[in-house]
Design a protein around this motif. Structure first.
Motif, PDB file in Angstrom:
ATOM      1  N   GLN B 162       1.160  -1.177  -0.479  1.00 49.61           N
ATOM      2  CA  GLN B 162      -0.383  -0.330   0.004  1.00 49.61           C
ATOM      3  C   GLN B 162       0.675   1.275  -0.375  1.00 49.61           C
ATOM      4  O   GLN B 162       0.534   2.287  -0.566  1.00 49.61           O
ATOM      5  CB  GLN B 162      -0.914   0.046   1.828  1.00 49.61           C
ATOM      6  N   ASP B 164       3.901   1.037  -1.142  1.00 51.27           N
ATOM      7  CA  ASP B 164       4.747   1.212  -2.602  1.00 51.27           C
ATOM      8  C   ASP B 164       3.279   2.156  -3.409  1.00 51.27           C
ATOM      9  O   ASP B 164       4.117   2.818  -4.877  1.00 51.27           O
ATOM     10  CB  ASP B 164       4.358  -0.809  -3.313  1.00 51.27           C
ATOM     11  N   ALA B 165       1.771   1.264  -3.595  1.00 45.89           N
ATOM     12  CA  ALA B 165       1.171   2.094  -3.965  1.00 45.89           C
ATOM     13  C   ALA B 165       1.095   3.345  -4.621  1.00 45.89           C
ATOM     14  O   ALA B 165       0.945   4.199  -5.751  1.00 45.89           O
ATOM     15  CB  ALA B 165      -0.217   1.248  -4.519  1.00 45.89           C
ATOM     16  N   SER B 166       1.144   4.019  -2.841  1.00 46.38           N
ATOM     17  CA  SER B 166       0.787   5.613  -3.096  1.00 46.38           C
ATOM     18  C   SER B 166       2.088   6.418  -3.457  1.00 46.38           C
ATOM     19  O   SER B 166       1.695   7.671  -3.548  1.00 46.38           O
ATOM     20  CB  SER B 166       0.893   5.321  -1.504  1.00 46.38           C
ATOM     21  N   ALA B 167       3.441   5.878  -2.814  1.00 50.74           N
ATOM     22  CA  ALA B 167       4.906   6.112  -3.494  1.00 50.74           C
ATOM     23  C   ALA B 167       4.836   6.200  -4.610  1.00 50.74           C
ATOM     24  O   ALA B 167       4.937   7.257  -5.626  1.00 50.74           O
ATOM     25  CB  ALA B 167       5.735   5.430  -2.808  1.00 50.74           C
ATOM     26  N   SER B 168       3.873   5.163  -5.650  1.00 49.07           N
ATOM     27  CA  SER B 168       3.953   6.029  -6.756  1.00 49.07           C
ATOM     28  C   SER B 168       2.852   6.632  -7.804  1.00 49.07           C
ATOM     29  O   SER B 168       3.141   6.800  -8.966  1.00 49.07           O
ATOM     30  CB  SER B 168       3.721   4.073  -8.171  1.00 49.07           C
ATOM     31  N   LEU B 169       1.888   6.676  -6.913  1.00 52.21           N
ATOM     32  CA  LEU B 169       0.978   7.827  -7.175  1.00 52.21           C
ATOM     33  C   LEU B 169       1.597   9.674  -6.915  1.00 52.21           C
ATOM     34  O   LEU B 169       0.202  10.150  -6.996  1.00 52.21           O
ATOM     35  CB  LEU B 169      -0.356   7.792  -6.840  1.00 52.21           C
ATOM     36  N   GLY B 170       2.652   9.800  -6.431  1.00 54.53           N
ATOM     37  CA  GLY B 170       2.804  10.684  -6.066  1.00 54.53           C
ATOM     38  C   GLY B 170       2.582  11.465  -4.921  1.00 54.53           C
ATOM     39  O   GLY B 170       2.857  12.402  -3.859  1.00 54.53           O
ATOM     40  N   PHE B 171       1.794  10.190  -3.179  1.00 56.20           N
ATOM     41  CA  PHE B 171       2.301  10.744  -2.373  1.00 56.20           C
ATOM     42  C   PHE B 171       3.243  10.831  -1.600  1.00 56.20           C
ATOM     43  O   PHE B 171       4.136   9.323  -1.680  1.00 56.20           O
ATOM     44  CB  PHE B 171       1.107   9.403  -1.870  1.00 56.20           C
ATOM     45  N   GLY B 172       3.596  11.849  -1.050  1.00 57.08           N
ATOM     46  CA  GLY B 172       4.411  11.422   0.491  1.00 57.08           C
ATOM     47  C   GLY B 172       4.257  10.712   1.798  1.00 57.08           C
ATOM     48  O   GLY B 172       2.972  10.353   1.466  1.00 57.08           O
ATOM     49  N   ARG B 173       5.464  10.818   2.664  1.00 59.49           N
ATOM     50  CA  ARG B 173       4.799   9.703   3.687  1.00 59.49           C
ATOM     51  C   ARG B 173       3.741   9.729   4.407  1.00 59.49           C
ATOM     52  O   ARG B 173       2.364   9.284   4.929  1.00 59.49           O
ATOM     53  CB  ARG B 173       6.490   9.541   4.653  1.00 59.49           C
ATOM     54  N   GLN B 175       1.323  12.144   3.467  1.00 58.21           N
ATOM     55  CA  GLN B 175       0.017  12.300   2.645  1.00 58.21           C
ATOM     56  C   GLN B 175      -0.292  10.483   2.616  1.00 58.21           C
ATOM     57  O   GLN B 175      -1.422  10.318   2.717  1.00 58.21           O
ATOM     58  CB  GLN B 175       0.573  12.560   1.844  1.00 58.21           C
ATOM     59  N   VAL B 180      -3.909   7.100   2.989  1.00 56.82           N
ATOM     60  CA  VAL B 180      -4.497   5.499   2.079  1.00 56.82           C
ATOM     61  C   VAL B 180      -4.251   4.694   2.983  1.00 56.82           C
ATOM     62  O   VAL B 180      -5.078   3.318   3.540  1.00 56.82           O
ATOM     63  CB  VAL B 180      -3.181   5.286   1.695  1.00 56.82           C
TER      64      VAL B 180
END
Lengths: 255, 264
Positions: B162, B164-173, B175, B180
């Protein structure tokens, strides 16, 4: 899709030069060189554990190589140090995972609009309209209010593709996106990717679907043991491989 | 009579297979039935003391609600800090949790009662700092440490995919945490949080030891004043029932919340 009439002078969108990476004593990448030109579909094939997924993770900065250069557009990914720089890069790159990794607490619609609204600052109505268009494109318009847990693997994977596309990426990385699927749902996911390639999206795929790779790719890259053994057109790699290792891998699959 | 009653009260621990609420209902109903032969006069005295008991219970409700509110807010922050990648943030947070999780609650209540002043001076203004607030803080501190551990555990239980998926969408830690991870934690956090609330509610009786007039203290006052064995039994049974009536709706409410967050 014969690559012959693609003009070769198009500049590369992704460039890897002598990329090395180890996990502890496990030397996973041993000097990877790779080019993906804008609008191309490139497939990475090879045995499990040959570092294919690791290459993708170096491109969007989930992993940082120990040595070598990774360049996306004009961004030197290997030199990014801050979270803000990596976020700026990742907004431009879509990533589709083997296990879909949808957000289980959100509906299909919310999964797709979350990043555009929260990260790009797109207005909610605009994001929702685009989400509906994308869902129509992946043929899941009727599942807009479903939760991921109510969908089949193939449906979840198509939502994951729509979620990646909602960020308007320049490039989409596909990490074995059909490996976790039931055989009967593989086709629906591949046809969505095929459509994407035909629309001119730059795609880098790690895949075990050889027939599909042969059909949609402009170039095939064969990796083994953390190295690129051979690269070439689908026709060359699948029907006239020069390396004995490639030959053995391709023939091993056929038998 | 007294022995008979203590036997009944012990029943829930010796038969853990039955749902606790059913057992409690059974115990309370049985005990009241056994007391039916009590003289009407005793029951009438209890009725007279009811407003006194109600005032005591109000204090328990106030202390427990305030303690869990402070504890949850503080604990959620400390729990997130515990997972920080910066050592000078993570280490103090983990130290805080260890200190307050491994100290008896009663010791903390004595500590906050005798360490804090009885009033706070703000310029020329004197603000009273009553004992019940000190007791509340004594309960809120260990509560926050427990909440921090509950949150930390829940956050760690969410698969790294989860992130990884968020990071790949441009979320910071932060966020990723906000949009998420934490929403997925709510469901996992509710049952242990509920246990904590129940524990805190029961621990509010400890406040009587530092002179706060809450339900147990009120009952003791009544019992000492009336000074009759049958009344003593009756009033402590009333205390038990009142605590049950306070805790049971909370359990029901949590079950409802759990169902609401049971996404597929």
């Amino acid at each position: 899709m014969p690559p012959a009439h693609q003009p070769p002078e198009r500049p590369p969108l992704v460039e890897l030069r002598q990329v090395h990476l180890s996990f502890g004593s496990n030397h996973v990448l041993k000097g990877i060189d790779l080019n993906v030109r804008k609008g191309d579909a490139v497939s990475i094939i090879g045995p499990s554990g040959s570092g294919k997924s690791t290459i993708l993770r170096c491109i969007n900065g989930l992993l940082t190589p120990e040595r070598g250069e990774v360049v996306v557009g004009d961004t030197p990914v290997h030199a990014l140090r801050t979270e803000a720089e990596r976020i700026a890069l990742r907004k431009r790159i879509g990533f589709v995972f083997q296990q879909y990794n949808l957000f289980p607490h959100l509906t299909v619609l919310e999964n797709i609009v979350l990043a555009p609204v929260r990260i790009l600052g797109v207005a909610r109505e605009t994001a929702e309209r685009e989400a509906r268009e994308l869902l129509a494109k992946v043929r899941l318009a009727d599942k807009i209010d479903a939760y991921p847990g109510q969908l089949s693997g193939g449906q979840q994977q198509r939502v994951a593709i729509a979620r990646a596309l909602a960020m308007h990426p320049e490039l989409v990385l596909f990490d074995e996106v059909t490996s976790a699927l039931d055989p009967e749902t593989v086709g629906e996911v591949l046809s969505v990717i095929r459509q994407l390639v035909e629309d001119g999206m730059t795609c880098l795929l790690v895949t075990h679907e050889m027939r599909f790779a042969e059909e949609v790719s402009h170039e095939i890259v064969f990796t083994d043991g953390g190295e690129i053994v051979e690269r070439g057109t689908p026709r060359d790699i699948f029907h006239a491989p020069r390396s004995p290792r490639t030959h053995a891998f391709i023939n091993g699959l056929r038998n | 009579m007294a022995t008979e009653q203590s036997m009944t009260v012990k029943a829930p621990w010796s038969a853990p297979s039955l749902p606790p609420t059913v057992l409690w209902f059974g115990v309370v109903a049985l005990a009241w039935a056994a007391l039916a032969h009590f003289q009407r006069e005793t029951v009438a005295i209890l009725w007279q003391w009811m407003p006194h008991l109600a005032a005591g219970l109000r204090m328990n409700v106030l202390i427990s609600a305030l303690a869990i509110a402070i504890g949850t807010l503080l604990g959620a922050i400390v729990g997130a800090l515990e997972l920080s990648h910066r050592r000078w943030v993570g280490a103090p947070a983990r130290g805080y949790v260890q200190v307050f999780r491994n100290t008896p609650v009663l010791v903390l209540i004595f500590f906050t009662t005798y360490v804090f002043p009885f009033e706070i001076r703000l310029g020329s203004l004197y603000l009273a700092f009553p004992d019940w607030i000190k007791a509340t803080l004594g309960l809120a501190l260990p509560a926050s440490a427990h909440v921090a551990e509950i949150f930390r555990g829940a956050i760690l239980s969410i698969t790294s995919a989860q992130w990884d998926a968020s990071a790949s969408l441009g979320f910071g830690r932060s966020q990723t945490l906000r949009w998420v991870i934490l929403p997925q934690c709510v469901k996992r956090v509710l049952p242990p949080w509920m246990n904590l609330y129940a524990m805190i509610t029961m621990s509010t009786t400890l406040a009587s030891l530092v002179g706060v007039t809450e339900l147990l203290e009120s009952a003791k006052n009544a019992s000492n004043t009336v000074n009759r064995t049958d009344f003593t039994v009756l009033i402590y049974l009333a205390v038990l029932t009142l605590f049950f009536l306070y805790c049971y709706p909370i359990t029901r409410f949590t079950t409802r919340l759990e169902r609401k967050y049971a996404f597929h």
